[in-house]
Design a protein around this motif. Structure first.
Motif, PDB file in Angstrom:
ATOM      1  N   ARG A 233     -40.144   6.654  -0.961  1.00  0.00           N
ATOM      2  CA  ARG A 233     -41.077   5.550  -1.131  1.00  0.00           C
ATOM      3  C   ARG A 233     -40.537   4.595  -2.194  1.00  0.00           C
ATOM      4  O   ARG A 233     -40.625   3.384  -2.071  1.00  0.00           O
ATOM      5  CB  ARG A 233     -42.442   6.072  -1.573  1.00  0.00           C
ATOM      6  N   ARG A 234     -39.929   5.183  -3.211  1.00  0.00           N
ATOM      7  CA  ARG A 234     -39.379   4.391  -4.297  1.00  0.00           C
ATOM      8  C   ARG A 234     -38.247   3.511  -3.774  1.00  0.00           C
ATOM      9  O   ARG A 234     -38.159   2.327  -4.093  1.00  0.00           O
ATOM     10  CB  ARG A 234     -38.853   5.359  -5.372  1.00  0.00           C
TER      11      ARG A 234
ATOM     12  N   LEU B 217     -37.873   2.436  -0.824  1.00  0.00           N
ATOM     13  CA  LEU B 217     -38.482   1.396  -0.009  1.00  0.00           C
ATOM     14  C   LEU B 217     -39.039   0.297  -0.908  1.00  0.00           C
ATOM     15  O   LEU B 217     -38.825  -0.897  -0.683  1.00  0.00           O
ATOM     16  CB  LEU B 217     -39.617   2.008   0.827  1.00  0.00           C
ATOM     17  N   LEU B 218     -39.712   0.747  -1.964  1.00  0.00           N
ATOM     18  CA  LEU B 218     -40.339  -0.197  -2.890  1.00  0.00           C
ATOM     19  C   LEU B 218     -39.266  -1.048  -3.556  1.00  0.00           C
ATOM     20  O   LEU B 218     -39.366  -2.272  -3.644  1.00  0.00           O
ATOM     21  CB  LEU B 218     -41.133   0.581  -3.939  1.00  0.00           C
ATOM     22  N   LEU B 219     -38.210  -0.388  -3.986  1.00  0.00           N
ATOM     23  CA  LEU B 219     -37.130  -1.115  -4.647  1.00  0.00           C
ATOM     24  C   LEU B 219     -36.493  -2.111  -3.696  1.00  0.00           C
ATOM     25  O   LEU B 219     -36.307  -3.269  -4.006  1.00  0.00           O
ATOM     26  CB  LEU B 219     -36.058  -0.128  -5.128  1.00  0.00           C
TER      27      LEU B 219
ATOM     28  N   GLY C  15     -37.737  -3.366  -0.992  1.00  0.00           N
ATOM     29  CA  GLY C  15     -38.688  -4.413  -0.652  1.00  0.00           C
ATOM     30  C   GLY C  15     -38.830  -5.433  -1.756  1.00  0.00           C
ATOM     31  O   GLY C  15     -38.740  -6.637  -1.518  1.00  0.00           O
ATOM     32  N   ALA C  16     -38.990  -4.929  -2.955  1.00  0.00           N
ATOM     33  CA  ALA C  16     -39.178  -5.836  -4.086  1.00  0.00           C
ATOM     34  C   ALA C  16     -37.944  -6.694  -4.280  1.00  0.00           C
ATOM     35  O   ALA C  16     -38.027  -7.881  -4.573  1.00  0.00           O
ATOM     36  CB  ALA C  16     -39.480  -5.053  -5.346  1.00  0.00           C
TER      37      ALA C  16
ATOM     38  N   GLY D 199     -32.050  -1.905  -2.164  1.00  0.00           N
ATOM     39  CA  GLY D 199     -31.639  -0.762  -2.978  1.00  0.00           C
ATOM     40  C   GLY D 199     -31.122  -1.164  -4.346  1.00  0.00           C
ATOM     41  O   GLY D 199     -30.904  -0.329  -5.191  1.00  0.00           O
TER      42      GLY D 199
ATOM     43  N   PRO E  22     -31.170  -2.611  -8.209  1.00  0.00           N
ATOM     44  CA  PRO E  22     -32.196  -2.496  -9.239  1.00  0.00           C
ATOM     45  C   PRO E  22     -33.198  -3.636  -9.117  1.00  0.00           C
ATOM     46  O   PRO E  22     -32.855  -4.744  -8.717  1.00  0.00           O
ATOM     47  CB  PRO E  22     -31.402  -2.637 -10.530  1.00  0.00           C
ATOM     48  N   MET E  23     -34.430  -3.350  -9.492  1.00  0.00           N
ATOM     49  CA  MET E  23     -35.488  -4.324  -9.305  1.00  0.00           C
ATOM     50  C   MET E  23     -35.438  -5.388 -10.392  1.00  0.00           C
ATOM     51  O   MET E  23     -35.580  -6.556 -10.124  1.00  0.00           O
ATOM     52  CB  MET E  23     -36.803  -3.581  -9.368  1.00  0.00           C
ATOM     53  N   HIS E  24     -35.264  -4.994 -11.635  1.00  0.00           N
ATOM     54  CA  HIS E  24     -35.236  -5.996 -12.684  1.00  0.00           C
ATOM     55  C   HIS E  24     -34.166  -5.707 -13.748  1.00  0.00           C
ATOM     56  O   HIS E  24     -34.037  -6.425 -14.714  1.00  0.00           O
ATOM     57  CB  HIS E  24     -36.599  -6.155 -13.340  1.00  0.00           C
TER      58      HIS E  24
END
Lengths: 408, 408
Positions: free
Chosen positions: A13-14, A16-18, A20-21, A48, A50-52
């Protein structure tokens, strides 16, 4: 709340979240073009990624970053004292200071960009700067060494206010580095790398580490809470008022164009004693509700406090000795930007009160003098450290902080 | 990298990112249904909602959370010593311990769910738990008090290994609370709230705070780095090997079904001396490359180290005294789950080595004894604290930790 994932699928899920974000961030790229110090950039993103972690703030610009840029989750304030040769040799002293600012400028630009410093032994720890910023302030001795003609009248040891119990261990230093970022790892690396580079030129005086809510744990625009549970910084200016407060405007002037000042006070908070105060007592002392931050005369955090409102007995709803009443500006110049952080260490907890303003004498001092004499919150708070710094203007690429300001 | 936003628009972009990510998380909701301790839940999301602050891990289940759940960004280990009455009064002593576990279980369930503790004075600080977990371990005295018949042979002060310089200030305690989470604020509140509740029953012995990369600053599945810059935890087991290592299986048994153990060692790392070691020297001591984490005989982090490979001179590529060679399991039972954190305090930096295993005598000790006698990394590391704890099984809703395990 819905049950979404047992333990192994947290990873999926993580991911996917990463992914997606990251795509969302990618779509938002180019949203607005910025320039000057404090400009934020996001890396080109792939699913995939890093998000920030790879988001960066630009070091170069007319003003230093880390002031008007949104406050990230962590800060390390590093106080340094210069190791200067014979005081009679002004030219050599200034040369030392030039080296200090050349080093700091080069290190900061690299670290904020996600690269290690020159000959970095752990560049891997620099790869995710996560909005790292480095901001530099000068104490009285450093500015006198640089150019005595520029010394503003307010740049001297801050007066001891009633109620202060100052420990010189947290006192004034020649320099301060404010290093902020969303990742404790990259911040730890940056602090260490810079201290290592500066070791021959300056001695560490103190370190003050602070935190706010982690990035992404709540709406970033939300006002931070302090360890008393209060919203802290509701009254901060924005727009043109902020511009004037920080960089000057009608009636207010910085010590040098593009420069401003930092007041840093270590305020110990007696959490055990505060625990024994009930909710009405807490709200009355603050003049606001702890839960919403609304003034006792309003219903929303940003409602203006009505200091003249009275209750059915004719008593003021907001006590004139409440924190809110005492900190209300009496003059149009009494505007500061609070950019504080919480601290928590074995045996001591509180707030690293940090405020930026172009002229602390006219902006910070009148508010602080009022608070020191009769803020009800003083019963549970004690300033144990206090210092003030002149903040240099920013610098352009290829240059270094303070270059044009040296005397001689 | 592209320039995306100047300073004011950071807020807009952030809001978009938050909103977008929340929607993605919403879409992923119901991805997999979980049950038992350590189950992750995400709040129903709305645009602008916190991205991960309201994510919770379930406290109740057969096993305690905070072990197999992915390690979040921060930990506070709190060591407590019981305040017990006259040792001859076993019944009263056990009653004290029951009260301790009732309190801890109630507090932990509330805090992990984003509610304050009973009569919480700052429930606002509990509202964003951000995957908060509370995990409880028992030292020798606590387990003896609870039920001497359950005391496993390994639950006694850990032996002092060669090279250890143990400071009793970081030593064995009667209880340990491992509190983890992604938000330093909610973690600070949870630690304080629980200590406050336990104050009449237990004294604080030490606090050890640690950190990893912030959530969202890099791929969560990535191995963490320590302050030497090394990937730390590459060799961790997964799947069935992990299940057996933690909870028992062929040849390995926990002290009680659903229980396991925690070894916690405070390992000081001499960062200044490490700075003077060049990259080949660092890689040779570790047996892996610092940048990728690949063994010196491979090219990817998860390649198996080939301890028999030799170079053109016939010398081993991976030194038999390297950390990788010394820590390789010699027996199938030598598997542990490392779940460590970095620590950095004025004057001391290092690793909070934390390992979980159902039988430390057969799993942890043989590895540690080998490392203590000849790991090249020992030149730059020194254990200054050491303790071992029996970890209780989880508990069901309406019950409390340890309820069924009390003697008498």
């Amino acid at each position: 709340m819905t049950t979404t994932a047992n333990q192994p699928s947290v990873h999926s899920r993580r991911a996917l979240l990463l992914g997606g974000a990251a795509t969302v961030a990618g779509a938002a790229a180019g949203f607005a073009a910025g320039s000057g110090g404090g400009t934020a950039r996001a890396a080109a993103t792939q699913p995939g990624d890093p998000m920030h972690g790879r988001e960066t703030i630009a070091f170069h610009g007319d003003r230093q970053p880390g002031i008007q840029t949104p406050a990230p989750a962590f800060v390390s304030f590093l106080a340094l004292d210069l190791i200067l040769p014979d005081a009679s040799n002004e030219i050599e002293q200034r040369e030392i200071l030039r080296r200090v600012f050349r080093l700091i400028s080069d290190d900061a630009a690299r670290l904020m960009d996600g690269r290690g410093i020159l000959a970095d032994t752990e560049p891997e720890l620099a790869a995710n700067p996560a909005r790292l910023t480095v901001t530099v302030g000068l104490g009285p001795l450093a500015l006198k060494t640089m150019n005595p003609g520029l010394l503003p009248s307010w740049l001297r040891e801050l007066e001891t206010f009633p109620g202060d119990t100052l420990d010189p261990a947290w006192g004034q230093s020649d320099l301060v580095l404010q290093i902020c970022g969303d990742d404790r790892m990259s911040l730890a690396h940056a602090s260490r790398a810079m201290l290592k580079d500066l070791r021959p030129l300056a001695r560490l005086h103190w370190v003050q580490d602070g935190f706010r809510h982690s990035r992404g744990s709540q709406d970033e625009a939300a006002t931070m809470r302090n360890l008393f549970g209060q919203l802290d910084g509701t009254g901060n200016p924005s727009g043109e008022r902020l511009e004037r407060a920080l960089w000057g405007g009608e009636n207010l002037e910085p010590w040098v164009p593009g420069g401003t000042s930092l007041v840093l006070r270590r305020i110990e908070m007696d959490l055990d004693a505060w625990d024994r105060v009930d909710r009405p007592g807490r709200d009355f002392s603050l003049g606001r509700r702890q839960d919403t931050g609304a003034p006792l005369t309003g219903s929303h955090e940003f409602d203006s406090p009505d200091l003249r409102a009275t209750d059915e007995l004719g008593l003021p709803v907001i006590s004139p000795d409440s924190h809110v009443a005492r900190s209300q500006p009496r003059e149009a110049d009494e505007i500061i930007l609070r950019r504080g952080y919480n601290y928590l260490e074995p045996g001591s907890a509180g707030l690293l009160f940090a405020s930026y303003q172009c002229d602390p004498g006219r902006q910070f001092l009148p508010i602080q003098r009022r608070l020191a004499t009769a803020d009800m919150l003083n019963e549970w708070t004690t300033a144990i450290g206090s210092a003030v710094y002149a903040v240099l203007p920013g610098c352009a690429e290829g240059s270094y902080l303070g270059k044009e300001l040296f005397a001689g």
